[in-house]
Design a protein around this motif. Structure first.
Motif, PDB file in Angstrom:
ATOM      1  N   LEU A  74       0.773  -1.224  -0.233  1.00 63.12           N
ATOM      2  CA  LEU A  74       0.018  -0.089   0.195  1.00 63.12           C
ATOM      3  C   LEU A  74       0.913   1.460   0.651  1.00 63.12           C
ATOM      4  N   THR A  75       0.344   2.339  -0.413  1.00 62.87           N
ATOM      5  CA  THR A  75       0.872   3.913  -0.385  1.00 62.87           C
ATOM      6  C   THR A  75       0.004   4.797   1.088  1.00 62.87           C
ATOM      7  N   GLY A  76       0.572   5.960   1.129  1.00 65.91           N
ATOM      8  CA  GLY A  76       0.461   6.902   1.899  1.00 65.91           C
ATOM      9  C   GLY A  76      -0.124   8.005   1.071  1.00 65.91           C
ATOM     10  N   GLY A  77      -0.304   9.139   2.175  1.00 67.70           N
ATOM     11  CA  GLY A  77      -0.900  10.784   1.155  1.00 67.70           C
ATOM     12  C   GLY A  77      -2.218  10.048   1.187  1.00 67.70           C
ATOM     13  N   SER A  78      -2.988  11.351   0.706  1.00 69.05           N
ATOM     14  CA  SER A  78      -4.765  11.487   0.296  1.00 69.05           C
ATOM     15  C   SER A  78      -4.590  10.528  -1.049  1.00 69.05           C
ATOM     16  N   SER A  79      -3.744  10.289  -1.888  1.00 70.16           N
ATOM     17  CA  SER A  79      -4.302   9.363  -3.316  1.00 70.16           C
ATOM     18  C   SER A  79      -5.150   8.503  -3.013  1.00 70.16           C
ATOM     19  N   PRO A  80      -4.942   7.121  -2.217  1.00 68.44           N
ATOM     20  CA  PRO A  80      -5.585   5.565  -1.938  1.00 68.44           C
ATOM     21  C   PRO A  80      -6.769   5.922  -1.113  1.00 68.44           C
ATOM     22  N   GLY A  82       4.851   0.991   1.538  1.00 68.36           N
ATOM     23  CA  GLY A  82       5.791   1.167   0.925  1.00 68.36           C
ATOM     24  C   GLY A  82       6.630   1.942   1.378  1.00 68.36           C
ATOM     25  N   ASP A  83       6.023   2.858   2.389  1.00 66.95           N
ATOM     26  CA  ASP A  83       6.869   3.763   3.382  1.00 66.95           C
ATOM     27  C   ASP A  83       5.664   4.321   4.213  1.00 66.95           C
ATOM     28  N   GLU A  84       7.082   4.765   4.885  1.00 67.97           N
ATOM     29  CA  GLU A  84       5.943   5.427   6.386  1.00 67.97           C
ATOM     30  C   GLU A  84       6.856   6.712   7.337  1.00 67.97           C
ATOM     31  N   ARG A  85       5.764   7.754   7.792  1.00 70.51           N
ATOM     32  CA  ARG A  85       6.406   8.116   9.060  1.00 70.51           C
ATOM     33  C   ARG A  85       6.895   7.858   9.660  1.00 70.51           C
ATOM     34  N   PHE A  86       7.501   8.020  10.050  1.00 68.82           N
ATOM     35  CA  PHE A  86       8.642   7.834  11.311  1.00 68.82           C
ATOM     36  C   PHE A  86       7.617   8.531  12.828  1.00 68.82           C
ATOM     37  N   MET A 125       1.154   3.422  -5.477  1.00 63.39           N
ATOM     38  CA  MET A 125       2.154   4.896  -5.704  1.00 63.39           C
ATOM     39  C   MET A 125       1.846   5.932  -5.545  1.00 63.39           C
ATOM     40  N   GLY A 126       1.895   6.861  -5.006  1.00 57.21           N
ATOM     41  CA  GLY A 126       0.872   8.314  -5.831  1.00 57.21           C
ATOM     42  C   GLY A 126       2.580   9.041  -6.113  1.00 57.21           C
ATOM     43  N   VAL A 127       2.907  10.194  -5.958  1.00 56.46           N
ATOM     44  CA  VAL A 127       3.296  11.206  -7.121  1.00 56.46           C
ATOM     45  C   VAL A 127       3.090  12.473  -6.577  1.00 56.46           C
ATOM     46  N   GLY A 128       4.326  12.331  -5.874  1.00 59.66           N
ATOM     47  CA  GLY A 128       4.471  14.306  -4.809  1.00 59.66           C
ATOM     48  C   GLY A 128       4.828  15.429  -5.501  1.00 59.66           C
ATOM     49  N   PRO A 129       4.522  16.707  -5.114  1.00 62.98           N
ATOM     50  CA  PRO A 129       4.626  17.569  -5.671  1.00 62.98           C
ATOM     51  C   PRO A 129       6.037  18.014  -6.167  1.00 62.98           C
ATOM     52  N   GLY A 185       7.810  15.214  -7.118  1.00 63.10           N
ATOM     53  CA  GLY A 185       8.079  14.377  -8.122  1.00 63.10           C
ATOM     54  C   GLY A 185       8.648  13.309  -7.328  1.00 63.10           C
ATOM     55  N   HIS A 186       8.767  12.971  -6.262  1.00 65.58           N
ATOM     56  CA  HIS A 186       8.653  12.167  -4.837  1.00 65.58           C
ATOM     57  C   HIS A 186       7.925  11.285  -4.850  1.00 65.58           C
ATOM     58  N   THR A 187       8.195   9.856  -4.946  1.00 66.33           N
ATOM     59  CA  THR A 187       7.237   8.461  -4.453  1.00 66.33           C
ATOM     60  C   THR A 187       7.679   7.392  -3.533  1.00 66.33           C
ATOM     61  N   ALA A 188       6.579   7.218  -2.744  1.00 67.01           N
ATOM     62  CA  ALA A 188       6.948   6.305  -2.049  1.00 67.01           C
ATOM     63  C   ALA A 188       8.381   7.412  -0.789  1.00 67.01           C
ATOM     64  N   SER A 189       8.896   7.336  -0.536  1.00 62.11           N
ATOM     65  CA  SER A 189       9.449   8.738   0.234  1.00 62.11           C
ATOM     66  C   SER A 189      10.822   8.285   0.071  1.00 62.11           C
ATOM     67  N   PRO A 195      11.292  12.422   9.838  1.00 60.58           N
ATOM     68  CA  PRO A 195      11.737  11.295   9.302  1.00 60.58           C
ATOM     69  C   PRO A 195      11.294  10.187   8.360  1.00 60.58           C
ATOM     70  N   ARG A 196      11.509   9.410   6.937  1.00 57.40           N
ATOM     71  CA  ARG A 196      10.724   8.136   6.557  1.00 57.40           C
ATOM     72  C   ARG A 196      11.701   7.296   7.202  1.00 57.40           C
ATOM     73  N   VAL A 197      11.031   6.138   6.344  1.00 56.09           N
ATOM     74  CA  VAL A 197      11.196   5.193   6.130  1.00 56.09           C
ATOM     75  C   VAL A 197      10.565   4.235   5.067  1.00 56.09           C
ATOM     76  N   GLY A 206      -4.146  19.193  -9.195  1.00 50.28           N
ATOM     77  CA  GLY A 206      -2.860  19.940  -7.872  1.00 50.28           C
ATOM     78  C   GLY A 206      -1.747  19.180  -8.705  1.00 50.28           C
ATOM     79  N   LYS A 207      -1.975  18.091  -9.457  1.00 52.95           N
ATOM     80  CA  LYS A 207      -1.318  17.346  -9.836  1.00 52.95           C
ATOM     81  C   LYS A 207      -0.067  17.270 -11.156  1.00 52.95           C
ATOM     82  N   ARG A 208      -1.289  18.363 -11.972  1.00 58.33           N
ATOM     83  CA  ARG A 208      -0.941  18.563 -13.435  1.00 58.33           C
ATOM     84  C   ARG A 208       0.608  19.096 -13.670  1.00 58.33           C
TER      85      ARG A 208
HETATM   86  C1  6PG Z   1       3.233   9.422   1.740  1.00 56.18           C
HETATM   87  C2  6PG Z   1       4.083   9.005   0.559  1.00 56.18           C
HETATM   88  C3  6PG Z   1       3.534  10.035  -0.598  1.00 56.18           C
HETATM   89  C4  6PG Z   1       3.242  10.265  -1.676  1.00 56.18           C
HETATM   90  C5  6PG Z   1       2.837  11.546  -2.008  1.00 56.18           C
HETATM   91  C6  6PG Z   1       1.335  11.875  -2.141  1.00 56.18           C
HETATM   92  O1  6PG Z   1       3.482   9.611   2.723  1.00 56.18           O
HETATM   93  O2  6PG Z   1       3.535  10.840   1.802  1.00 56.18           O
HETATM   94  O3  6PG Z   1       3.604   7.837   1.003  1.00 56.18           O
HETATM   95  O4  6PG Z   1       4.045   9.312  -1.000  1.00 56.18           O
HETATM   96  O5  6PG Z   1       2.159   8.995  -2.352  1.00 56.18           O
HETATM   97  O6  6PG Z   1       3.540  12.468  -1.700  1.00 56.18           O
HETATM   98  O7  6PG Z   1       0.259  12.089  -1.762  1.00 56.18           O
HETATM   99  P1  6PG Z   1      -0.709  12.473  -2.118  1.00 56.18           P
HETATM  100  O8  6PG Z   1      -1.731  11.656  -2.047  1.00 56.18           O
HETATM  101  O9  6PG Z   1      -1.187  12.769  -0.997  1.00 56.18           O
HETATM  102  O10 6PG Z   1      -0.235  13.984  -2.871  1.00 56.18           O
END
Ligand code: 6PG
Length: 248
Positions: free
Chosen positions: A40-46, A72-76, A146-150, A152-156, A184-186, A207-209
Motif C-alpha cells: 500500500l501507499t500513504g498520502g491522500s490519493s489512495p 511502501g513508505d512510512e512517516r516515522f 504508488m503516488g506522486v508528490g509535488p 516528483g517523489h514517490t514512496a519516500s 523522518p521517513r522509512v 494540483g498534480k498537473r
Molecule cells: C507519503 C507517501 C507519498 C505520497 C505522495 C502523494 O507518505 O506521503 O507515501 O509518497 O504517495 O506524496 O501524496 P498525496 O496522495 O497526498 O498527494
C-alpha cells in the motif's frame, strides 16, 4: 514482460480512479491462487480506493485470509499519530476486513528510522523466503500502489536523495523529508518496489498537473525512475492531465 514501458490510463475523476484501481487490484488477486502480497501507499490519493475496498461488493471479492498487506513508505511517527500511513489504511479498511496477522506495518516503535528499516527488510525477506528481488516468476508483491508528490517523489524517495541509489538494501531510513510532513521517513527502495507484477500509480486533481507534466516530459524524477519489473500503470484523472495529453 520487460517492465520498462509505462501504460497511462485516463479516467474521468477521482471516483472513477478508485473504481478502476479496485478492479485492477481484484484482478491481480484473482490471478494468484496462492499467497498474495499487496504493498500500500500513504498520502491522500489512495484513500478513496481504501474506502471502496471495505464496501460489501469489493469486500466479498477479496480472499482476505490469503492477502498480506505491506506499506511502501512510512512517516516515522507512532501508529497513534494521524500522519502514520498504515494507520490511515487501517482506519479506512484494514482493521474492519483483514486478519490482524496479515497486516505488516513498518515498525515506528523502533529506536530510529534505520533500525525500523532493518527490521522491515528482515520481515520482507522472511516473507519472501530468500534474498532475491529479481525472480520474474516470484516477485515480492502482486501489486504495489504508488503516488506522486509535488516535487516528483514517490514512496519516500525524494529527488537527489541517496536512498535513490540503493541497489542492495530493500528498505532504508530517510532522516529528513523534502515535503510535509517534515518527519523522518522509512522507505522501500527502487529495487524492492520494482519487484512486483504491477506497480499502480494513482494521480488525481488539478494540483498534480504541474508535476505530471514534468513526469510525462521524461524528467529523471524519482516517480519516473520507479518502474515495475512487470507492468507499470499510471491511472490519471482528466483534471491532473496536461491538456495536450487528454483524450479528445
Ligand atoms: C507519503 C507517501 C507519498 C505520497 C505522495 C502523494 O507518505 O506521503 O507515501 O509518497 O504517495 O506524496 O501524496 P498525496 O496522495 O497526498 O498527494
Amino acid at each position: 514482460m520487460t517492465g520498462n514501458e509505462r501504460k497511462l490510463i485516463e479516467v474521468a475523476d477521482s471516483t472513477a480512479l478508485a473504481e478502476v484501481a479496485a478492479v485492477r487490484l481484484l484482478a491481480r488477486m484473482a490471478a494468484n491462487p496462492g499467497r498474495i502480497a499487496i504493498c500500500l501507499t500513504g498520502g491522500s490519493s489512495p484513500k478513496q480506493l481504501y474506502e471502496l475496498l471495505a464496501t460489501e461488493d469489493c469486500r466479498n471479492k477479496i480472499p482476505w485470509e490469503r492477502v498480506h498487506w505491506f506499506i511502501g513508505d512510512e512517516r516515522f511517527v507512532p501508529e497513534s499519530d494521524e500522519r502514520n500511513n498504515m494507520a490511515m489504511a487501517r482506519r479506512a479498511f484494514l482493521d474492519r476486513c483483514a486478519p490482524a496477522a496479515n497486516i505488516h506495518p513498518i515498525p515506528t516503535d523502533a529506536a530510529n528510522p534505520d533500525e525500523a528499516a532493518a527490521r522491515y527488510e528482515r520481515k520482507l525477506k522472511a516473507f519472501q523466503g530468500d534474498d532475491r528481488l529479481d525472480d520474474p516468476v516470484r516477485p515480492l508483491f502482486d501489486l504495489v500502489l504508488m503516488g506522486v508528490g509535488p516535487d516528483g517523489h514517490t514512496a519516500s524517495l525524494f529527488p537527489d536523495y541517496p536512498a535513490l541509489q540503493q541497489t542492495e538494501r530493500w528498505v532504508v531510513g530517510v532522516p529528513q523529508a523534502h515535503v510535509e510532513p517534515f518527519v523522518p521517513r522509512v522507505t522501500l527502495t527502487l529495487p524492492a518496489l520494482a519487484s512486483c507484477r504491477e506497480m499502480l500509480f494513482e494521480v488525481s486533481g488539478a494540483g498534480k498537473r504541474a508535476i505530471l507534466t514534468r513526469v510525462l516530459a521524461g524528467e529523471p524524477l524519482p516517480a519516473n525512475r520507479a518502474r515495475s519489473n512487470g507492468e507499470t500503470v499510471w491511472l490519471v484523472d482528466t483534471a491532473a492531465l496536461p491538456e495536450d495529453s487528454r483524450a479528445a
